[in-house]
Enzyme design. Sequence first.
Site, mmCIF file in Angstrom:
data_model
loop_
_atom_site.group_PDB
_atom_site.id
_atom_site.type_symbol
_atom_site.label_atom_id
_atom_site.label_comp_id
_atom_site.label_asym_id
_atom_site.label_seq_id
_atom_site.Cartn_x
_atom_site.Cartn_y
_atom_site.Cartn_z
ATOM 1 N N HIS A 115 -33.637 -5.961 -15.123
ATOM 2 C CA HIS A 115 -34.688 -6.250 -14.142
ATOM 3 C C HIS A 115 -34.774 -7.776 -14.009
ATOM 4 O O HIS A 115 -34.501 -8.500 -14.971
ATOM 5 C CB HIS A 115 -35.993 -5.690 -14.724
ATOM 6 C CG HIS A 115 -37.179 -5.684 -13.826
ATOM 7 N ND1 HIS A 115 -37.922 -6.809 -13.572
ATOM 8 C CD2 HIS A 115 -37.781 -4.669 -13.144
ATOM 9 C CE1 HIS A 115 -38.933 -6.484 -12.769
ATOM 10 N NE2 HIS A 115 -38.871 -5.197 -12.494
ATOM 11 N N ASP A 172 -36.450 -5.144 -23.559
ATOM 12 C CA ASP A 172 -37.399 -4.898 -22.485
ATOM 13 C C ASP A 172 -37.695 -3.402 -22.485
ATOM 14 O O ASP A 172 -36.858 -2.593 -22.075
ATOM 15 C CB ASP A 172 -36.759 -5.354 -21.155
ATOM 16 C CG ASP A 172 -37.571 -4.952 -19.936
ATOM 17 O OD1 ASP A 172 -38.558 -4.205 -20.078
ATOM 18 O OD2 ASP A 172 -37.194 -5.387 -18.829
ATOM 19 N N GLN A 209 -39.508 0.516 -19.292
ATOM 20 C CA GLN A 209 -39.204 1.871 -18.809
ATOM 21 C C GLN A 209 -39.071 2.870 -19.957
ATOM 22 O O GLN A 209 -38.723 4.029 -19.710
ATOM 23 C CB GLN A 209 -37.908 1.872 -17.992
ATOM 24 C CG GLN A 209 -38.008 1.198 -16.656
ATOM 25 C CD GLN A 209 -39.027 1.847 -15.718
ATOM 26 O OE1 GLN A 209 -39.397 3.004 -15.873
ATOM 27 N NE2 GLN A 209 -39.488 1.086 -14.752
ATOM 28 N N LYS A 236 -47.254 1.119 -16.950
ATOM 29 C CA LYS A 236 -46.161 2.086 -16.808
ATOM 30 C C LYS A 236 -46.260 3.180 -17.855
ATOM 31 O O LYS A 236 -45.380 4.032 -17.957
ATOM 32 C CB LYS A 236 -44.810 1.379 -16.887
ATOM 33 C CG LYS A 236 -44.552 0.514 -15.645
ATOM 34 C CD LYS A 236 -43.205 -0.147 -15.666
ATOM 35 C CE LYS A 236 -43.012 -0.965 -14.389
ATOM 36 N NZ LYS A 236 -41.769 -1.731 -14.388
ATOM 37 N N CYS A 250 -36.035 -4.886 -7.960
ATOM 38 C CA CYS A 250 -36.026 -6.073 -8.826
ATOM 39 C C CYS A 250 -34.773 -6.121 -9.681
ATOM 40 O O CYS A 250 -34.814 -6.521 -10.854
ATOM 41 C CB CYS A 250 -37.267 -6.131 -9.727
ATOM 42 S SG CYS A 250 -38.800 -6.255 -8.825
#
Length: 396
Positions: A115, A192, A195, A218, A354
């Site tokens: 991302h 990261d 997700q 999220k 993104c």
Amino acid sequence: MTDQFPILQRQVNSHRLVYLDNAATSLTPEAVVNAIADFYRHHNANVHRGVHSLSQEATTLLEDARRRVAAFINAPSPRHIVFTRGTTEAINLVASSLGQSFEGGDEVIVTAMEHHSNIVPWQLINSRCRVRLRVVPLLPDGSLDMDALDSLFNDSTRLVAVTHVSNVLGTVNPVERITAIAHSHGVPVLVDGAQAVAHRRVDVQAIDCDFYAFSAHKMYGPMGAGVLYGKNLDKLPPYQGGGEMVDKVTMERTTYQNAPLRFEAGTPSVADIVALPAAINWIESVSWEQIHDTEQALLTRATAGLEHVPGLHILGTAPDKDAVLSFVINGTSSYDIGVLLDQQGVAVRTGHHCAEPLMARLGIDGCVRASFAPYNTVDDVDALVNATMRAASMLR
Ligand SMILES: *Cc1c(COP(=O)(O)O)cnc(C)c1O
């Protein structure tokens, strides 16, 4: 379960709302909305400052949330948890802080599926010294080319920054293995987790990563709150300067608090942070097993259904894939499909997500993404497939 999400009662363009944009932001259950309102109704005060009762209550709620988040990702203690505005700020924090020790010619290893928020912060260091990004390539199914990873390390490698789950391809990356390889080269790892945290149990000690970043919004929590887990935060210089993060301030020099407060300058988004435990409670009330089973069943059904749409290509077919389904349809733009789906009440994401370097790598300028959550149903998937079928026949 859908009764806990009043927004799902909404009509959109005279259709039942079919919300399949969970990878952009998940819906918020009543319990989380109530937790935010409860803070403003009953405890509203600034934290870490006042001796008065409300301020102490607010501080206690915030520190309870820190403990709850630490347990949620199995951090060794709450001292490893920094509250941020989201994943983006968490990664920028590391880039600003750890990045201060980088020198010209240093390298950061990222992957082709990152991302923008795990690319641009590393490039920003260039304003001070030249940092080179080395990129782990992808295999045709959208998984990482792990054989190529090892050859990217050299004496100038300072960090590996990798997404746990791709927000476009759904690929679940082998972050434990990546961390083990990086550590064998003496290089720290940032994961990261934006997700990942809503879809699988994350154990930062099992991954053994040095940093793990994610956003509350999220994972059924509020916008405006995020988390940075750090293994050795006390060794890092501060990020922003201001109130709360200081020990003693004179006009000549300032000493800082220890982590995590050192990294929390200014008034945090207290109501959003103290509502985060309600989101974690909701996840745990559903259970990881049910989240996994529901989402995988929806993913399988949607994949099978969409494959019948003429000219449709699914992006990302890795064996380990989370609840994200991206596709293109020959001869159409993702924007046009998104508009036609919206007219039928189906909310999906379109565009580059993104991840422009990934789009370039895939040779496309955008795609359509449906992403699933445990409150989605078989009816939602069927609505997606039917609406896509209709859109494709109108556009081609
Ligand atoms: C959404 C997302 C981000 C950015 O999260 P913010 O909440 O916008 O800060 C970073 N990485 C991935 C993989 C994402 O999906």
